[in-house]
Each structure stands twice: as C-alpha cells, then as structure tokens.
Design a protein around this motif. Structure first.
Motif, PDB file in Angstrom:
ATOM      1  N   THR A 201       0.852  -1.189   0.000  1.00  0.00           N
ATOM      2  CA  THR A 201       0.000   0.000   0.000  1.00  0.00           C
ATOM      3  C   THR A 201       0.888   1.240   0.000  1.00  0.00           C
ATOM      4  O   THR A 201       1.688   1.428   0.927  1.00  0.00           O
ATOM      5  N   ILE A 202       0.790   2.046  -1.038  1.00  0.00           N
ATOM      6  CA  ILE A 202       1.632   3.240  -1.138  1.00  0.00           C
ATOM      7  C   ILE A 202       0.801   4.491  -0.889  1.00  0.00           C
ATOM      8  O   ILE A 202      -0.335   4.611  -1.365  1.00  0.00           O
ATOM      9  N   THR A 203       1.345   5.401  -0.103  1.00  0.00           N
ATOM     10  CA  THR A 203       0.681   6.658   0.211  1.00  0.00           C
ATOM     11  C   THR A 203       1.666   7.810   0.043  1.00  0.00           C
ATOM     12  O   THR A 203       2.882   7.615   0.075  1.00  0.00           O
TER      13      THR A 203
ATOM     14  N   GLN B 248       6.475  -1.328  -8.827  1.00  0.00           N
ATOM     15  CA  GLN B 248       5.930  -0.081  -9.367  1.00  0.00           C
ATOM     16  C   GLN B 248       6.364   1.130  -8.542  1.00  0.00           C
ATOM     17  O   GLN B 248       6.157   2.269  -8.967  1.00  0.00           O
ATOM     18  N   ILE B 249       6.946   0.896  -7.375  1.00  0.00           N
ATOM     19  CA  ILE B 249       7.380   1.999  -6.511  1.00  0.00           C
ATOM     20  C   ILE B 249       8.793   2.443  -6.856  1.00  0.00           C
ATOM     21  O   ILE B 249       9.119   3.634  -6.794  1.00  0.00           O
ATOM     22  N   GLY B 250       9.631   1.503  -7.226  1.00  0.00           N
ATOM     23  CA  GLY B 250      11.020   1.835  -7.527  1.00  0.00           C
ATOM     24  C   GLY B 250      11.746   0.609  -8.046  1.00  0.00           C
ATOM     25  O   GLY B 250      11.127  -0.383  -8.451  1.00  0.00           O
ATOM     26  N   GLY B 251      13.072   0.656  -7.980  1.00  0.00           N
ATOM     27  CA  GLY B 251      13.892  -0.425  -8.501  1.00  0.00           C
ATOM     28  C   GLY B 251      14.203  -1.499  -7.479  1.00  0.00           C
ATOM     29  O   GLY B 251      13.445  -1.744  -6.536  1.00  0.00           O
ATOM     30  N   THR B 252      15.372  -2.094  -7.646  1.00  0.00           N
ATOM     31  CA  THR B 252      15.788  -3.211  -6.794  1.00  0.00           C
ATOM     32  C   THR B 252      15.847  -2.824  -5.330  1.00  0.00           C
ATOM     33  O   THR B 252      15.467  -3.605  -4.446  1.00  0.00           O
ATOM     34  N   ARG B 253      16.310  -1.611  -5.048  1.00  0.00           N
ATOM     35  CA  ARG B 253      16.425  -1.156  -3.661  1.00  0.00           C
ATOM     36  C   ARG B 253      15.064  -1.134  -2.975  1.00  0.00           C
ATOM     37  O   ARG B 253      14.904  -1.581  -1.847  1.00  0.00           O
TER      38      ARG B 253
ATOM     39  N   GLU C 203      -3.718  -3.652   8.214  1.00  0.00           N
ATOM     40  CA  GLU C 203      -3.932  -4.112   6.848  1.00  0.00           C
ATOM     41  C   GLU C 203      -3.247  -5.444   6.567  1.00  0.00           C
ATOM     42  O   GLU C 203      -3.481  -6.055   5.523  1.00  0.00           O
ATOM     43  N   GLN C 204      -2.349  -5.871   7.501  1.00  0.00           N
ATOM     44  CA  GLN C 204      -1.554  -7.079   7.273  1.00  0.00           C
ATOM     45  C   GLN C 204      -0.814  -6.988   5.942  1.00  0.00           C
ATOM     46  O   GLN C 204      -0.833  -7.889   5.115  1.00  0.00           O
ATOM     47  N   ARG C 205      -0.155  -5.841   5.774  1.00  0.00           N
ATOM     48  CA  ARG C 205       0.524  -5.585   4.511  1.00  0.00           C
ATOM     49  C   ARG C 205       1.614  -4.539   4.737  1.00  0.00           C
ATOM     50  O   ARG C 205       1.545  -3.735   5.668  1.00  0.00           O
ATOM     51  N   VAL C 206       2.607  -4.546   3.873  1.00  0.00           N
ATOM     52  CA  VAL C 206       3.644  -3.517   3.910  1.00  0.00           C
ATOM     53  C   VAL C 206       3.055  -2.199   3.433  1.00  0.00           C
ATOM     54  O   VAL C 206       2.321  -2.156   2.440  1.00  0.00           O
ATOM     55  N   GLN C 207       3.374  -1.115   4.144  1.00  0.00           N
ATOM     56  CA  GLN C 207       3.003   0.226   3.707  1.00  0.00           C
ATOM     57  C   GLN C 207       4.255   0.943   3.211  1.00  0.00           C
ATOM     58  O   GLN C 207       5.313   0.848   3.827  1.00  0.00           O
ATOM     59  N   ALA C 208       4.114   1.660   2.111  1.00  0.00           N
ATOM     60  CA  ALA C 208       5.206   2.480   1.575  1.00  0.00           C
ATOM     61  C   ALA C 208       4.754   3.934   1.622  1.00  0.00           C
ATOM     62  O   ALA C 208       3.762   4.301   0.984  1.00  0.00           O
ATOM     63  N   HIS C 209       5.454   4.755   2.388  1.00  0.00           N
ATOM     64  CA  HIS C 209       5.082   6.158   2.558  1.00  0.00           C
ATOM     65  C   HIS C 209       6.087   7.041   1.818  1.00  0.00           C
ATOM     66  O   HIS C 209       7.253   7.121   2.219  1.00  0.00           O
TER      67      HIS C 209
END
Length: 382
Positions: free
Chosen positions: A313-315, A330-335, A369-375
C-alpha cells in the motif's frame, strides 16, 4: 512592486488562497492556546506575489549558478538581531538573484515585508517567529512553502511544494491513517517538543542527510532485542561492525540538559552525516533501535520459508494523493523491492529508502492491513 500587479506564475495564483487559509487556521489555534512570539499571516495576494517572484528568480543565474535562498515574511521588529539594510530593496527576481550567493547557507532568511503597501527586502535574519511563512528556493522551478514549528524544535514543517506547474499541498490528516509511523507523524508536525530530542528526530535527520548525498541508499532499523532480522540478510556480511559502533547511541543516552547544548547538536549532526554517508555504499546499512551501527553494504535475501511480497500500500501525504495497492516494483527499482521484502518478512523493522532522484520512501508493516506500507515523504524532507 505594486500589490495590484498581475502575476504570471499560474501555480502561485492557484495555491495562494489555500495557503492563506492554512496559516490563518494555525495562527488562530496557536493564539487560543496561549502561544506567543507568533508570526503574522500573509494575505493571499501577498503570497501570490512572493511565490511569483521567487519562482522567476529560481530560473535566473548569477555567475552561472541558480540562487538558493530562503524568504521569510516578517517585519524587522519580529526578528532577533537582524542584519538591516540601510535602504530597503525592491522585492524583485533581479534583487533576489543578486543577493542569492550571500545568503545560501542554511539558517539564513531574507526578510520580506510590506512597506507603504509594497513588498520589500529589509535585510537578513536567523531568527523568525513561530508559524512564520517561509519560501525555500533550492533549485530551479522548485519552491517549498514551510513554517517554523510552534516550539521551535526540529525541521521546519512543510506546507506545500510547487515544482513548475505541479502543486502538492501537504495533507495533515495523514497522521490519522492506520499504523502511521511516528516518523511520518513528526514530519507532519504532530509531535511534542520532547520528541525532537529522541529517536524520531534522529531518523528524520538521517532521512534528510541520506537524501542530500543523492547517491541513493537503504537504511534498515531493526530491534535490538531480537536477531530474527539476520534471517533476511545474506551471510557472511562483508561490512559487519563488531562490536556495534555506538557513536550515535552514546549521544542519545545523554541527559536532556546536554542535548539542549549547541555542542551536542553539532556532534549529533556529525554522527548523522557519517552514518548517512555509509548508505551511499551498495547494499543496506543496518542500525538497531538503540541507534548502534551493526553493518553496512549488507545484501538482503528472502528467508527460505518466506513468500515474495506481492502487494504494497503506497501513500503520499498530499491532498488528493490517496492510497493505492501496487506491486512493489511499481514503486522503484531493486532497492525498493528489497526494502519491501525485508519489512514483509521482518514486521518489527523499518526501512528508509532514498532514490538518486531525491524520492524518499519509508517502508513499515501495517498490522491493521496485514501488509507492507510504503510512505513517500520526499515532499516533507525538502
């Protein structure tokens, strides 16, 4: 510069009313709470003129370099020990460009105020009142509107970011989202004065410093009372640190009186920059929650019984940003993919990820959410 002149930067005109309402709201609340040493809120037309002039100044060059300046809207009487010009200067892009080389160091603001109905530049100051309207010009076409926090501690709170014709207003309600990390809440301004002497402040400073070296980087913050995070790291770790380096940790263990001293703050900045520098090395830098350095250049691997992270989940804390569920690629590359996988497998860890282009993302686990969040927080770190 007549207050009734027409502006040509459309983004300034589009956001001026919102900014006026923001500063009015926060200053009114602060006065009701009994806070003192407060700034005055600029009107929408004044905001529009300041942003218009700052934008066109950002596109000019002096001796081949664009200006890097900070503009603060306050009267000379509201500043402490200001440097006053004998004659107030016209508020124009030409003047700002000429003054730029002399005021580009951090902490110096050009004072802007109304004199007989006209905006002018009256001098410079390092001290401004709480909630003072500030415009930071750090690169061509990029303006960051911010204000000093009520208690005066920590990084200025960002209000809006204008890049070319793109406008991003910070959404202060993001702190109410489920499992919002403390680091994000602090950047949005929802922290106490004491929190800016604790680990929240350290992580914010690390994020700012990581972003500044522009090489990209990954910092993992792991629990000090568990070793399960090692299951997600490829062994042997080439750059393991034994014993753990506690330069930053030792500073954080000092009492509050020591932490209020300029010498402590300077030492903290040195330690933060040294540690953030290690994140430029390929791989992850690993820090525990006591701020002890465990390793750098570490490679992240997926444990045998783990499954690949599929959804994140990206915010982004901007109005209209919303939340989206996407594949981490979809957020970024390998890092970014490695950071998401690490947090997916190590729920009590935090991953801070900087891209070379200045984007910055915090990865955390959401029990709700039982999920990784990306802020995405680069709009807050500018």
């Amino acid at each position: 510069m007549p207050q009734n002149r027409e502006t040509t930067y459309q983004a300034a005109r589009a956001v001026a009313q919102q900014l006026e309402a923001h500063f009015d709201k926060h200053l009114t609340t602060a006065r009701h709470q009994g806070d003192t040493n407060l700034a005055e809120a600029p009107r929408a037309k004044t905001i529009e003129l300041i942003l218009d002039t700052a934008f066109w100044a950002s596109l000019r060059h002096e001796e081949g370099r664009p200006p890097r300046i900070s503009l603060a809207f306050l009267s000379p009487e509201q500043a402490e020990q200001p440097l006053l010009f004998q004659q107030h200067l016209p508020f124009s892009s030409y003047v700002l460009t000429k003054l730029g080389p002399g005021v580009e160091r951090p902490g110096i603001h050009l004072g802007v105020w109304l004199k007989e109905g006209e905006l002018c530049v009256w001098g410079t100051t390092r001290s401004i009142p709480s909630l003072c309207f500030v415009v930071d010009v750090s690169e061509p076409g990029l303006l960051v509107i911010k204000h000093k926090r009520i208690d005066g501690f920590g990084k200025f709170a960002n209000v809006a970011v204008l890049k070319g014709d793109q406008v991003k207003m910070i959404d202060e309600e993001q702190n109410s989202m489920p499992d919002c990390p403390n680091m994000l809440s602090s950047l949005l301004g929802f922290t106490t004065r004491s929190s800016w002497h604790d680990g929240i402040n350290v992580l914010v400073q690390l994020a700012v410093s990581m972003r500044e070296h522009r090489r990209g980087g990954l910092l993992l913050v792991v629990p000090s009372d568990s070793k399960t995070w090692e299951e997600s790291i490829v062994h042997p770790i080439l750059y393991a640190v034994t014993p753990a380096f506690d330069g930053l940790a030792a500073l954080m263990r000092q009492d509050e009186e020591e932490k209020s001293q300029p010498a402590w703050q300077a030492a903290l900045r040195r330690e933060v920059d040294s540690l953030a520098g290690l994140t430029a090395i390929d791989g992850a830098t690993i820090l525990n929650d006591r701020y002890e350095l465990l390793a750098f250049g570490a490679k992240i691997g997926r444990p045998m019984k783990s499954v690949p992270v599929e959804r994140v989940t990206i915010t982004e804390p901007v109005l209209g940003g919303g939340a989206a569920t996407v594949h981490p690629s979809q957020i970024g590359g390998t890092r970014h993919l490695s950071a998401a996988q690490f947090v997916h497998d190590q729920h009590d860890a935090l991953a801070l990820t900087a891209s070379q282009d200045g984007r910055f993302t915090i990865f955390s686990w959401s029990p709700c959410e039982q999920r990784v969040q990306a802020h995405r927080i680069d709009t807050l770190l500018l």
